[in-house]
Design a protein around this motif. Sequence first.
Motif, PDB file in Angstrom:
ATOM      1  N   ILE A 145       0.856  -1.186   0.000  1.00 21.06           N
ATOM      2  CA  ILE A 145       0.000   0.000   0.000  1.00 21.06           C
ATOM      3  C   ILE A 145       0.892   1.236   0.000  1.00 21.06           C
ATOM      4  O   ILE A 145       1.868   1.310   0.737  1.00 21.06           O
ATOM      5  CB  ILE A 145      -0.901   0.018   1.245  1.00 21.06           C
ATOM      6  N   VAL A 205      -5.121   9.257  -0.785  1.00 20.91           N
ATOM      7  CA  VAL A 205      -5.600   8.042  -1.434  1.00 20.91           C
ATOM      8  C   VAL A 205      -4.593   6.940  -1.117  1.00 20.91           C
ATOM      9  O   VAL A 205      -3.391   7.169  -1.167  1.00 20.91           O
ATOM     10  CB  VAL A 205      -5.722   8.235  -2.963  1.00 20.91           C
ATOM     11  N   THR A 218      -3.217   3.621  -2.403  1.00 18.36           N
ATOM     12  CA  THR A 218      -3.179   2.787  -3.595  1.00 18.36           C
ATOM     13  C   THR A 218      -2.513   1.454  -3.286  1.00 18.36           C
ATOM     14  O   THR A 218      -1.588   1.368  -2.480  1.00 18.36           O
ATOM     15  CB  THR A 218      -2.424   3.489  -4.734  1.00 18.36           C
ATOM     16  N   ALA A 273      -5.448  -1.145  -7.286  1.00 17.58           N
ATOM     17  CA  ALA A 273      -6.666  -0.482  -6.821  1.00 17.58           C
ATOM     18  C   ALA A 273      -6.313   0.746  -6.007  1.00 17.58           C
ATOM     19  O   ALA A 273      -5.158   0.944  -5.629  1.00 17.58           O
ATOM     20  CB  ALA A 273      -7.489  -1.446  -5.970  1.00 17.58           C
ATOM     21  N   ALA A 274      -7.323   1.561  -5.696  1.00 14.89           N
ATOM     22  CA  ALA A 274      -7.146   2.736  -4.847  1.00 14.89           C
ATOM     23  C   ALA A 274      -8.329   2.839  -3.891  1.00 14.89           C
ATOM     24  O   ALA A 274      -9.464   2.517  -4.265  1.00 14.89           O
ATOM     25  CB  ALA A 274      -7.041   3.992  -5.703  1.00 14.89           C
ATOM     26  N   PHE A 275      -8.041   3.274  -2.664  1.00 16.95           N
ATOM     27  CA  PHE A 275      -9.065   3.333  -1.624  1.00 16.95           C
ATOM     28  C   PHE A 275      -8.952   4.618  -0.816  1.00 16.95           C
ATOM     29  O   PHE A 275      -7.916   5.277  -0.824  1.00 16.95           O
ATOM     30  CB  PHE A 275      -8.923   2.125  -0.681  1.00 16.95           C
ATOM     31  N   ASP A 276     -10.030   4.937  -0.089  1.00 16.83           N
ATOM     32  CA  ASP A 276     -10.065   6.140   0.729  1.00 16.83           C
ATOM     33  C   ASP A 276      -9.280   6.019   2.028  1.00 16.83           C
ATOM     34  O   ASP A 276      -8.887   7.023   2.609  1.00 16.83           O
ATOM     35  CB  ASP A 276     -11.508   6.506   1.087  1.00 16.83           C
ATOM     36  N   ASN A 277      -9.082   4.785   2.510  1.00 20.22           N
ATOM     37  CA  ASN A 277      -8.353   4.609   3.764  1.00 20.22           C
ATOM     38  C   ASN A 277      -7.507   3.340   3.725  1.00 20.22           C
ATOM     39  O   ASN A 277      -7.732   2.448   2.913  1.00 20.22           O
ATOM     40  CB  ASN A 277      -9.302   4.613   4.976  1.00 20.22           C
ATOM     41  N   LYS A 278      -6.530   3.291   4.620  1.00 17.68           N
ATOM     42  CA  LYS A 278      -5.570   2.192   4.622  1.00 17.68           C
ATOM     43  C   LYS A 278      -6.227   0.872   5.026  1.00 17.68           C
ATOM     44  O   LYS A 278      -5.887  -0.191   4.512  1.00 17.68           O
ATOM     45  CB  LYS A 278      -4.422   2.513   5.577  1.00 17.68           C
ATOM     46  N   THR A 298      -9.255  -0.241   4.449  1.00 20.22           N
ATOM     47  CA  THR A 298      -9.981  -0.824   3.317  1.00 20.22           C
ATOM     48  C   THR A 298      -9.006  -1.399   2.297  1.00 20.22           C
ATOM     49  O   THR A 298      -9.243  -2.471   1.735  1.00 20.22           O
ATOM     50  CB  THR A 298     -10.884   0.227   2.653  1.00 20.22           C
ATOM     51  N   ALA A 299      -7.906  -0.699   2.075  1.00 18.64           N
ATOM     52  CA  ALA A 299      -6.886  -1.193   1.141  1.00 18.64           C
ATOM     53  C   ALA A 299      -6.303  -2.514   1.637  1.00 18.64           C
ATOM     54  O   ALA A 299      -6.142  -3.464   0.869  1.00 18.64           O
ATOM     55  CB  ALA A 299      -5.783  -0.157   0.973  1.00 18.64           C
ATOM     56  N   ALA A 303      -8.800  -5.330   1.205  1.00 14.95           N
ATOM     57  CA  ALA A 303      -8.886  -5.754  -0.201  1.00 14.95           C
ATOM     58  C   ALA A 303      -7.730  -6.684  -0.566  1.00 14.95           C
ATOM     59  O   ALA A 303      -7.919  -7.667  -1.287  1.00 14.95           O
ATOM     60  CB  ALA A 303      -8.893  -4.533  -1.116  1.00 14.95           C
TER      61      ALA A 303
END
Length: 73
Positions: free
Chosen positions: A24, A38, A40, A50-55, A57-58, A61
Amino acid sequence: MTSETNKIKFDELLDDGESGLAFIKKESHKENNFKTDVFTVYGADGTLLAAFDNKETALAAIMQSGLKHISLH
């Protein structure tokens, strides 16, 4: 073991063919007068996945995709 012993270099990941690893990267984006972070997700070969709003969630995933999270410093 020291933390130096446990560090993996990016080139070593590619040489070993570690395609099941992901990391990440926090990136700041600014658009107009709005700034946001962001998080990523990249594969070990540097491919943007992928890209996410928070760590959190990343990281979730990565785990749900069956990949192993690694930390590069």
